[in-house]
Scaffold this active site. Structure first.
Site, PDB file in Angstrom:
ATOM      1  N   ARG A 184     -11.290 -15.676  -7.265  1.00  0.00           N
ATOM      2  CA  ARG A 184     -10.521 -14.683  -6.493  1.00  0.00           C
ATOM      3  C   ARG A 184      -9.083 -14.697  -6.993  1.00  0.00           C
ATOM      4  NH1 ARG A 184      -8.493 -16.394  -2.134  1.00  0.00           N
ATOM      5  NH2 ARG A 184     -10.372 -17.339  -1.267  1.00  0.00           N
TER       6      ARG A 184
ATOM      7  N   TYR B 284      -5.449  12.419  -2.607  1.00  0.00           N
ATOM      8  CA  TYR B 284      -6.878  12.124  -2.541  1.00  0.00           C
ATOM      9  C   TYR B 284      -7.286  11.883  -1.079  1.00  0.00           C
ATOM     10  CZ  TYR B 284     -11.251   9.645  -3.314  1.00  0.00           C
ATOM     11  OH  TYR B 284     -12.552   9.256  -3.286  1.00  0.00           O
TER      12      TYR B 284
ATOM     13  N   ASP C 145      -0.017   7.560  -8.126  1.00  0.00           N
ATOM     14  CA  ASP C 145      -1.455   7.551  -8.395  1.00  0.00           C
ATOM     15  C   ASP C 145      -1.652   8.354  -9.680  1.00  0.00           C
ATOM     16  OD1 ASP C 145      -4.190   8.098  -8.556  1.00  0.00           O
ATOM     17  OD2 ASP C 145      -4.458   8.110  -6.392  1.00  0.00           O
TER      18      ASP C 145
ATOM     19  N   LYS D 256     -12.726   6.714 -12.531  1.00  0.00           N
ATOM     20  CA  LYS D 256     -12.673   8.041 -13.143  1.00  0.00           C
ATOM     21  C   LYS D 256     -12.497   7.909 -14.658  1.00  0.00           C
ATOM     22  CE  LYS D 256     -12.897   8.962  -8.775  1.00  0.00           C
ATOM     23  NZ  LYS D 256     -11.747   9.199  -7.934  1.00  0.00           N
TER      24      LYS D 256
END
Ligand SMILES: *Cc1c(COP(=O)(O)O)cnc(C)c1O
Length: 377
Positions: free
Chosen positions: A46, A98, A170, A195
């Site tokens: 992690r 978004y 973004d 994407k």
């Protein structure tokens, strides 16, 4: 190193021990310590994993940042960035962000009293007017979905400097191949790597790059504390995707330009939204801000009925949400990605019932054009 070379030789590109030319997938959770508290750079996955670390290094280099971070999705990346703030802080956000970012602010982070205002960030005066004493950041998306509105990042940085705000961008639609927000003065850049960066519709992931060691330290603390990390297999897939990002973006843009020309010549098409068109309201800013206009096009075909017929009759365009893959995708925002927005509000935004959104892939453009042509007939 220039951009294209960075995509091949940037970051950590091989395995020092074996000479393997591809970074190995370190499918591991914990690491042997040589003595108590003495480890070789990794202690628990992690906190850090060598495969993820290689990806985080390359995204930092591609975005010209100080450090990079990989998360389990674009939304996990955005959530972690939002955790830099405190209750009663206020964020000014692009109004047609978004849908997931909108939902995160209005349905989740509102519970922790993180305040927000949605503003048309393509109009700087509106941004300035929305800033309050407790405003801490501008969260920008440019270009936006599905109307491809452009926000002037440099202008936003100027405003932010006056009020000591962070600028978060973004960069999912433009990718680091076409747009480098940190070079324009932004502090944090993030991606849904699901994407274009992944590019093959086979992985869900998020990436962040920051411009300072302080932000890097804080974000690593949050990444390790909140734990929304990306697994090593998916990190490897993104590195593989990045190797061809330049080639894909160029092929996609070439195709997109041809399809825009076809749409311009078609009598059923009324409005075309593409930042590469001189009549697009953001064209002049885009010309300065990006080195390519990307692979997303939206166009209005007059009615929802007509639009649905086109979606049902295409052969090479896949009817699906998402974007940025090698295969061309087609969608109807009013009934798919933006269905949760009331019709009245959709109309105000310009998301009409007949608005079709295309994400152009790397197929032969003649096939794509013939396909659209027959579907429109
Ligand atoms: C898809 C998307 C996101 C969310 O990313 P996920 O990987 O789906 O969690 C955020 N921003 C933009 C612009 C997107 O297109």
């Amino acid at each position: 190193m220039r951009k294209k070379t960075k995509m091949i030789h940037g970051g950590i590109t091989s395995d020092e021990r074996t000479g393997a030319v591809s970074v190995p997938i370190y499918q591991v959770s914990t690491y042997k310590q040589d003595s108590v508290g003495k480890h070789r750079g990794f202690e628990y996955s992690r906190t850090g994993n060598p495969t993820r670390h290689a990806l985080e290094t390359v995204i930092a280099e591609l975005e010209n940042g100080e450090a990079g971070f990989a998360f389990g999705s674009g939304m996990a990346a955005i959530t972690s960035v939002m955790m830099l703030f405190n209750a009663d802080d206020h964020i000014v956000m692009t109004d047609d962000v978004y849908g997931g970012s909108y939902r995160l602010m209005t349905k989740v982070l509102n519970r922790f009293n993180l305040d927000h205002s949605f503003v048309d960030t393509s109009v700087p005066e509106k941004v300035e007017a929305a800033i309050k004493p407790n405003t801490k950041a501008l969260f920008l998306e440019t270009p936006t979905n599905p109307l491809l509105k452009i926000t002037d990042i440099q202008k936003m940085v100027e405003i932010a400097k006056k009020h000591s705000l962070l600028v978060i961008v973004d960069n999912t639609f433009a990718t680091p191949y076409w747009q480098l927000p940190l070079d324009l003065g932004a502090d944090i850049v993030l991606h849904s790597a699901t994407k274009y960066i992944g590019g093959h519709s086979d992985v869900v992931a998020g990436l962040v790059a920051v411009n300072s060691t302080d932000l890097a330290e804080e974000l690593h603390f949050i990444q390790n504390s909140a734990g929304g990390v990306l697994g090593p297999q998916d990190a490897w897939l993104l590195m593989r995707g990045i190797k061809t990002l330049a080639l894909r973006m160029e092929a996609i843009e070439k195709n997109t330009q041809k399809i825009v020309e076809f749409l311009q010549s078609h009598e059923q098409v009324s409005t075309i939204y593409y930042p590469g068109l001189p009549e697009h309201p953001g064209h002049d800013i885009a010309k300065r801000q990006v080195s390519g206009f990307g692979g997303m096009i939206s166009f209005d075909i007059g009615s929802g009925e007509r639009a649905e017929k086109v979606l049902e009759n295409v052969n090479y365009f896949t009817l699906a949400e998402s974007l940025g893959a090698v295969e061309s995708l087609i969608s109807l925002p009013a009934k798919m990605t933006h269905a949760s927005i009331p019709r009245e509000r959709r109309m105000e935004l310009g998301i009409t019932d007949g608005l079709i959104r295309l994400s152009i892939g790397i197929e032969d453009s003649d096939d794509l054009i013939e396909d659209l042509k027959q579907a429109m007939e």
